[in-house]
Motif scaffolding. Structure first.
Motif, PDB file in Angstrom:
ATOM      1  N   UNK A 102      -1.063 -21.521   4.041  1.00 29.80           N
ATOM      2  CA  UNK A 102      -0.835 -20.864   5.325  1.00 29.80           C
ATOM      3  C   UNK A 102      -0.585 -19.386   5.050  1.00 29.80           C
ATOM      4  N   UNK A 103      -1.323 -18.521   5.757  1.00 29.64           N
ATOM      5  CA  UNK A 103      -1.105 -17.086   5.651  1.00 29.64           C
ATOM      6  C   UNK A 103      -0.259 -16.642   6.836  1.00 29.64           C
ATOM      7  N   UNK A 104       0.818 -15.945   6.538  1.00 31.88           N
ATOM      8  CA  UNK A 104       1.753 -15.504   7.565  1.00 31.88           C
ATOM      9  C   UNK A 104       1.838 -13.987   7.571  1.00 31.88           C
ATOM     10  N   UNK A 129       4.224 -14.698  12.011  1.00 32.53           N
ATOM     11  CA  UNK A 129       3.122 -15.184  12.831  1.00 32.53           C
ATOM     12  C   UNK A 129       2.065 -15.823  11.946  1.00 32.53           C
ATOM     13  N   UNK A 130       1.487 -16.951  12.414  1.00 31.11           N
ATOM     14  CA  UNK A 130       0.469 -17.667  11.640  1.00 31.11           C
ATOM     15  C   UNK A 130      -0.847 -16.902  11.742  1.00 31.11           C
ATOM     16  N   UNK A 131      -1.348 -16.434  10.601  1.00 29.08           N
ATOM     17  CA  UNK A 131      -2.613 -15.695  10.559  1.00 29.08           C
ATOM     18  C   UNK A 131      -3.787 -16.607  10.236  1.00 29.08           C
ATOM     19  N   UNK A 159       4.371 -21.047   3.479  1.00 30.11           N
ATOM     20  CA  UNK A 159       3.356 -20.048   3.780  1.00 30.11           C
ATOM     21  C   UNK A 159       3.608 -18.778   2.994  1.00 30.11           C
ATOM     22  N   UNK A 160       2.554 -17.990   2.821  1.00 31.34           N
ATOM     23  CA  UNK A 160       2.647 -16.734   2.073  1.00 31.34           C
ATOM     24  C   UNK A 160       2.563 -15.548   3.022  1.00 31.34           C
ATOM     25  N   UNK A 161       3.568 -14.674   2.939  1.00 30.91           N
ATOM     26  CA  UNK A 161       3.507 -13.372   3.617  1.00 30.91           C
ATOM     27  C   UNK A 161       3.081 -12.358   2.568  1.00 30.91           C
ATOM     28  N   UNK A 162       1.832 -11.905   2.669  1.00 34.83           N
ATOM     29  CA  UNK A 162       1.353 -10.917   1.703  1.00 34.83           C
ATOM     30  C   UNK A 162       2.077  -9.601   1.921  1.00 34.83           C
ATOM     31  N   UNK A 163       2.207  -8.824   0.844  1.00 35.16           N
ATOM     32  CA  UNK A 163       2.946  -7.564   0.908  1.00 35.16           C
ATOM     33  C   UNK A 163       2.335  -6.606   1.926  1.00 35.16           C
ATOM     34  N   UNK A 164       1.034  -6.722   2.155  1.00 34.34           N
ATOM     35  CA  UNK A 164       0.371  -5.843   3.121  1.00 34.34           C
ATOM     36  C   UNK A 164       0.631  -6.257   4.559  1.00 34.34           C
ATOM     37  N   UNK A 165       1.201  -7.454   4.769  1.00 35.58           N
ATOM     38  CA  UNK A 165       1.459  -7.963   6.109  1.00 35.58           C
ATOM     39  C   UNK A 165       2.931  -7.899   6.481  1.00 35.58           C
ATOM     40  N   UNK A 166       3.702  -7.086   5.760  1.00 35.06           N
ATOM     41  CA  UNK A 166       5.143  -7.038   6.016  1.00 35.06           C
ATOM     42  C   UNK A 166       5.547  -5.909   6.952  1.00 35.06           C
TER      43      UNK A 166
END
Length: 696
Positions: free
Chosen positions: A376-378, A365-367, A336-343
């Motif tokens: 998968x967006x995390x 958390x699974x977004x 899954x990818x954790x975007x920099x804006x979701x950190x």
């Protein structure tokens, strides 16, 4: 003759002691290899003993003595031959021969006078090896050898003599590290040899190709797409591994090794590993085979939505970092990818490497999840509560907060409020009146300061603060401090094409528009004023909202002119009615008129603009009022000096221009208006002069 017979007896004894039958058989075989073995008679032996020895001849002998320097060998001649002891030493330096051992030797040198016979076991062995090489080459056989050294272009191989194995003939594929083969024993084919030059060229590849071709036929016959086969890792590259399936190689691409991430094939395999793979594609004409390893297992994405529903919390390992985020492996084959804006809720992370490292275990958390596209967006910050949800309740608008300056920029100051939340004081909210080019002029990083909450923007995560709001806006007091029509004094701070900026007090400036300056004809503002000049002006308008004050020098001058006329009129009404005093007044007015008409062509620039309407009645009424007071009996001693000042000191055009160049523009402006007033009043003075005689 006796000596001859004694020598013969000695030879016969030696032959009998050293296995006469074996020597006869060998000599018989050399003379006729295909013929039957025949025993030599005593006469033949006798004749043989007199046969001269030839250098390079191959002989058989028996070891009769071993000393420190030589090994003595009986070769059936009148004298024993010697072999240097080093030819019988093994790797450990031990002598590998004993008395009674049979050896094959070559006669290297014979010196009859000294009866010195030099023999060589090594050369005899080489002669025998060359015979073996010739036989194997003619029969297309194999010869075994040991790789002894890495040489230019290939390897040196010991096959009894030193042979050369070219690098291209070592294996079916080029071998990068030939040094790793030193010490290995292989079978070889002889490609060519030259006994005279002692040159032998070997090949191992020819043997492998023969074996490969034999296996290849059987493998191709049983191969089909979808078949599961066993193979051996033959070579590893950056993009995959080549697997020997038995006479034919297949490519196992790196993307088909695992459902998960593989950085390099060497992380999973090494050369020589036996693996089981699935045939994905097979081109029988080109003999190309594509293999897969992960296809032996179920695709984990088929169950991803069930295992990882939206909103669920999962843990994973960071496997890769990019500029825009971090890839987290939640299980083998699913990332899954954790975007920099979701950190982080509060920190502005420009690069994930500032927060994470490859190999870190993180909770997220699974977004969103898309099994079809395997995405998968995390989110990391969603695991913790959002501090912006409570910040507006904790700090309502108007609250005074105190914090430390964390950063200073061109546009404002950042103040730390709560952990991870900074408020911005824009440069325009630092002071009500001061012009601040950069906040660092007043503050420095680390200072503890107070500020007022102006706005909390939860959606955009912005916290606006103000420092100047801690105090009352001084502009709210401006209308009472500088009421309209009041006279003010200030310093010229800027001269522009459209007017003058005058600082009335620190941070408070007013504008004298060019139309309100009262300019002198032929001169611009910079000719009349300089920075730092102190001038007076009249307040004509105030805008608290726009923070503007309108000033006028021209109107102030006209007010002074009107005041002077009023003063003059009042003084005239109080004048005496005596004939002498009236004549003196008429004379003064006549002098005033003459002085003004002396240079009629040069008029002050301020007369280009007519006086306001309210000033006209005042001018017309002046003669009537003066006439009404002509007969009054008040003393004229105080009146005459006033008229003299007005008529002589303030009315000459020369004084108008000189005053404009002085350091006090306000005084120049007043003098100019007085001159104008004197010029306008000249008709009134004439009328008065005409009335006074009639009054007499």
């Amino acid at each position: 003759m006796l000596g001859v017979f004694l020598e013969m007896d000695k030879i016969v004894e030696n032959l009998e002691e050293n296995n006469q039958d074996q020597n006869q058989a060998i000599m018989s075989e050399e003379s006729d290899p295909s013929g039957p073995e025949e025993e030599m008679s005593f006469g033949e032996l006798y004749e043989e003993s007199f046969k001269p020895l030839e250098e390079g001849e191959l002989l058989h002998g028996v070891v009769v003595q071993v000393n420190k320097e030589n090994v003595m060998v009986d070769i059936g001649y009148k004298s024993e031959g010697r072999i240097p002891i080093h030819e019988f030493l093994d790797e450990d330096g031990n002598v590998s021969v004993k008395v009674g051992d049979e050896v094959e030797v070559v006669l290297e040198r014979y010196e009859g006078e000294l009866d010195d016979i030099l023999l060589s076991k090594e050369k005899a062995a080489k002669i025998k090896v060359w015979d073996e090489i010739s036989r194997i080459y003619s029969e297309d056989g194999l010869i075994e050898g040991k790789v002894i050294a890495r040489v230019k272009g290939g390897l040196a191989v010991d096959i009894g003599v030193t042979g050369f194995l070219p690098g291209s003939q070592v294996d079916l594929r080029p071998v990068k590290d030939l040094e790793s083969l030193v010490g290995e024993v292989f079978s070889f084919k002889i490609l060519k040899y030259n006994k005279r030059r002692e040159n032998v060229v070997l090949s191992r590849r020819a043997i492998l190709e023969d074996e490969r071709n034999a296996l290849k036929t059987n493998t191709i016959a049983s191969m089909k797409e979808g078949a599961v086969m066993k193979g051996v890792i033959k070579n590893i590259t950056d993009y995959g591994a080549f697997v020997d399936l038995g006479g034919i190689d297949g490519l196992l691409h790196i993307t088909d090794m695992s459902w998960g991430r593989v950085g390099h094939p060497s992380e999973i395999f090494k050369v020589g590993d036996e693996i089981e793979v699935k045939v994905l594609r097979f081109d029988r004409d080109q003999e190309r085979v594509s293999l897969g390893l992960k296809q032996l297992q179920e695709d984990p994405w088929l169950q991803a939505e069930t295992l990882y529903p939206l909103g669920s919390k999962i843990a994973g390992k960071v496997v890769s970092l990019t500029d825009y985020g971090a890839f987290v492996e939640v299980q083998e084959g699913i990332e899954g990818l954790i975007h920099v804006s979701e950190m982080s809720w509060t920190r502005k992370i420009r690069n994930p490497s500032k927060l994470l490292s490859v190999g870190d275990l993180v909770e997220c958390k699974v977004l969103s999840i898309d099994s079809k596209n395997k995405r998968i967006s995390l989110g990391m910050k969603q695991v913790e509560p959002n501090p912006w949800d409570i910040v507006s309740e904790k700090y309502p608008v108007g609250t005074t907060i105190e914090g430390k300056i964390k950063n200073i920029t061109d546009f404002g100051i950042f103040i730390g409020i709560d952990e991870g939340i900074d408020g911005l004081v824009h440069v325009s909210d630092v002071s009500w009146i001061k012009r601040i080019k950069h906040p660092s002029e007043i503050y420095k990083k680390g200072d503890e300061i107070q500020a007022v909450v102006l706005k909390v923007d939860k959606e955009n995560e912005r916290f606006s603060l103000g420092i100047k709001q801690l105090e009352v806006d001084p502009w709210e007091l401006i209308p009472s401090r500088y009421p309209t029509n009041s006279r003010v004094t200030g310093t010229v701070t800027n001269i522009t094409d459209f007017g003058l900026f005058v600082e009335l007090e620190e941070g408070i400036e007013g504008l004298v528009h060019i139309s309100e300056v009262g300019r002198v004809k032929g001169k611009n503002l910079r000719d009349l004023y300089s920075l730092g000049d102190v001038i007076s002006a009249k307040v004509i308008n105030i805008s608290v909202e726009d923070r503007k004050i309108g000033l006028s020098v021209r109107r102030m001058k006209k007010d002074e002119e009107r005041s002077y006329l009023d003063q003059y009129t009042s003084t005239s009404q109080a004048a005496t009615s005596s004939l002498g005093e009236q004549l003196q007044q008429a004379l003064n007015r006549a002098n005033l008129n003459n002085n003004l008409q002396a240079e009629p062509e040069e008029e002050p620039a301020v007369e280009e603009e007519p006086l306001p309407d309210e000033a006209i009645p005042t001018d017309e009424a002046a003669p009537e009022d003066e006439g009404a007071t002509a007969g009054e009996a008040d003393s004229a001693d105080e009146t005459a000096p006033v008229e003299e000042d007005a008529s002589t000191d303030e009315v000459t055009p020369l004084e108008v221009e000189e005053s404009a160049e002085e350091d006090s523009p306000s005084e120049a402006a007043v003098s100019t208006e007085d001159a104008s007033t004197g010029e306008d009043d000249s008709p009134v003075t004439d009328q008065d002069a005409e009335k006074n005689p009639s009054g007499m």
